[in-house]
Write a protein that holds these residues in place. Structure first.
Motif, PDB file in Angstrom:
ATOM      1  N   GLY A  51       0.833  -1.199   0.000  1.00  0.00           N
ATOM      2  CA  GLY A  51       0.000   0.000   0.000  1.00  0.00           C
ATOM      3  C   GLY A  51       0.859   1.235   0.000  1.00  0.00           C
ATOM      4  N   PRO A  52       0.294   2.373  -0.370  1.00  0.00           N
ATOM      5  CA  PRO A  52       1.066   3.625  -0.387  1.00  0.00           C
ATOM      6  C   PRO A  52       1.575   3.965   0.999  1.00  0.00           C
ATOM      7  N   ARG A  53       2.749   4.562   1.053  1.00  0.00           N
ATOM      8  CA  ARG A  53       3.387   4.898   2.324  1.00  0.00           C
ATOM      9  C   ARG A  53       3.406   6.399   2.532  1.00  0.00           C
ATOM     10  N   GLU A  54       3.339   6.814   3.788  1.00  0.00           N
ATOM     11  CA  GLU A  54       3.360   8.225   4.146  1.00  0.00           C
ATOM     12  C   GLU A  54       4.525   8.473   5.095  1.00  0.00           C
TER      13      GLU A  54
ATOM     14  N   VAL B  13       4.315   7.195  -2.747  1.00  0.00           N
ATOM     15  CA  VAL B  13       5.030   7.771  -1.605  1.00  0.00           C
ATOM     16  C   VAL B  13       4.486   9.175  -1.338  1.00  0.00           C
ATOM     17  N   VAL B  14       3.816   9.336  -0.202  1.00  0.00           N
ATOM     18  CA  VAL B  14       3.285  10.627   0.209  1.00  0.00           C
ATOM     19  C   VAL B  14       4.261  11.231   1.213  1.00  0.00           C
ATOM     20  N   VAL B  15       4.704  12.453   0.962  1.00  0.00           N
ATOM     21  CA  VAL B  15       5.710  13.097   1.810  1.00  0.00           C
ATOM     22  C   VAL B  15       5.082  14.275   2.544  1.00  0.00           C
ATOM     23  N   ASN B  16       5.145  14.222   3.871  1.00  0.00           N
ATOM     24  CA  ASN B  16       4.753  15.363   4.698  1.00  0.00           C
ATOM     25  C   ASN B  16       6.023  16.113   5.078  1.00  0.00           C
TER      26      ASN B  16
END
Length: 388
Positions: free
Chosen positions: A4-7, A342-345
């Motif tokens: 699954g997509p990672r944050e 890949v979601v980057v905060n």
């Protein structure tokens, strides 16, 4: 481990700039004045072609992260007159830019040889101001740039799962307009229009990363010959051809959305295939009607349409160590990393950033030395590093 997509969370040093009174943050950060600060505080290398290599002040990864921007801010003052994609860049500039890309990607692959240890990616984002000009974050600076990013795989494995309904993640999946309604004609157009030798179509399962399950549904091509092919000018011509095909598809579709039975857009790259594959395809035209009808009755939807071509084009290494090229329609706010799940905060934390900074700068200066040796530019001195 669940796919699954990672944050992830990436700290950065707050940018020490005062926003002039009466300006919104996005207006100032897109200004020529901010570009000057970018050069002085983060610039690594510049050349006579106006290509600027710089450290990302608001980076995606503190392992390795930099960009090349075609900095036309002082030579083309009209933002609407600046090149915003590869196909608008003059041949001599694109030639140098391609060589720089090859050196940078080659360095990342050499420094991080194992795909199990590092996710390596490089890509281009459209910076057209193609969404409503009143919206926050409109890139009014309009200058083309490339990203070069490495994520440690251990960091991604340990990261929490991202919300799969995040609108930035759905751009390349089943929710994408192109993929949901026009998948077959989209791929047929690429297949029939493009004459490729180095790039060959890649099946979804070969393009997809096991950890994140992304990309989802995007047309993808394997680079035959791997990293060595990046030193072959024929590869970059084929890379451009994929973008040209995408632009033809996008422009033709949204011209039909805008005007029923519109003529073929001027200056398309593959006119015969636009006519034969797109303008005579019922799925293509009925989808345009669906979007057009909704625009007429839904003001918010119509206001969010990206009427001019908006895209992200990416080169990355898959789980098997093969290099893959993909391209996606660009949704508002969609980051290039999100094509790979890949979601980057990015959060302001100077102390945390400074712990990663020495190792990051060491690698950036090493790749800069290679570019200088290849006569691709001269070093820039900042408070953080010398010119040589």
């Amino acid at each position: 481990m669940q796919a699954g997509p990672r944050e992830i969370t990436t700290p950065f040093r707050p940018i020490p700039l005062e926003i002039p009174e009466g300006m919104k943050p996005n207006e100032f950060f897109n200004s020529t004045e901010n570009l000057a600060d970018l050069v002085h505080n983060n610039g690594l290398l510049a050349n006579p072609e106006n290509l600027l290599l710089y450290r990302k002040a608001l980076g995606h990864s503190n392992e390795f992260d930099c960009s090349i921007i075609y900095n036309t801010s002082k030579v083309i003052l009209d933002p609407l007159g600046r090149p915003v994609r590869r196909t608008q860049v003059l041949g001599p500039v694109r030639h140098v830019w391609n060589r720089m890309n090859g050196v940078l990607i080659g360095y990342m692959l050499e420094r991080y040889p194992d795909p199990a240890d590092a996710l390596v990616l490089a890509g281009e984002a459209s910076l057209d101001a193609t969404w409503p000009l009143t919206a926050p974050g409109v890139p009014s600076i309009r200058m083309l740039h490339n990203h070069f990013i490495v994520f440690p795989m251990d960091e991604l494995r340990q990261a929490r799962l991202a919300d799969p309904s995040n609108p930035n993640l759905t751009d390349g999946g089943q929710h994408s307009l192109f993929q949901q309604y026009m998948r077959d004609v989209y791929r047929e157009f690429f297949t029939r229009a493009l004459e490729l030798e180095i790039l060959k179509p890649a099946a979804d399962e070969h393009a997809r990363l096991d950890l994140t399950g992304y990309p989802q549904g995007l047309p993808s091509w394997e680079i035959q010959g791997g990293a060595e092919a990046l030193q072959d000018i024929r590869f970059w011509r084929e890379y451009d051809a994929i973008l040209k095909g995408f632009l033809d598809f996008y422009r033709t579709f949204f011209s039909q959305v805008s005007t029923r039975n519109a003529p073929m857009p001027a200056d398309v790259h593959f006119p015969h295939h636009v006519e034969e594959v797109l303008l005579f395809n019922n799925d293509f035209l009925k989808t345009a009607k669906k979007v057009r009808d909704r625009c007429i009755h839904d003001a918010r939807y119509a206001n969010a349409i990206r009427w001019q071509p908006a895209f992200k084009q990416l080169i990355y290494r898959n789980d098997d160590g093969r290099l893959i090229v993909t391209i996606s329609q660009n949704s508002i706010g969609n980051a290039i990393t999100e094509l790979l799940g890949v979601v980057v905060n990015r959060v302001p934390d100077a102390a945390a950033y400074e712990r990663s900074e020495p190792a990051l700068i060491e690698k950036l200066l090493e790749v800069r030395r290679r570019l200088i040796e290849a006569d691709l530019g001269d070093g820039i001195a900042t408070d953080y590093w010398p010119a040589k």
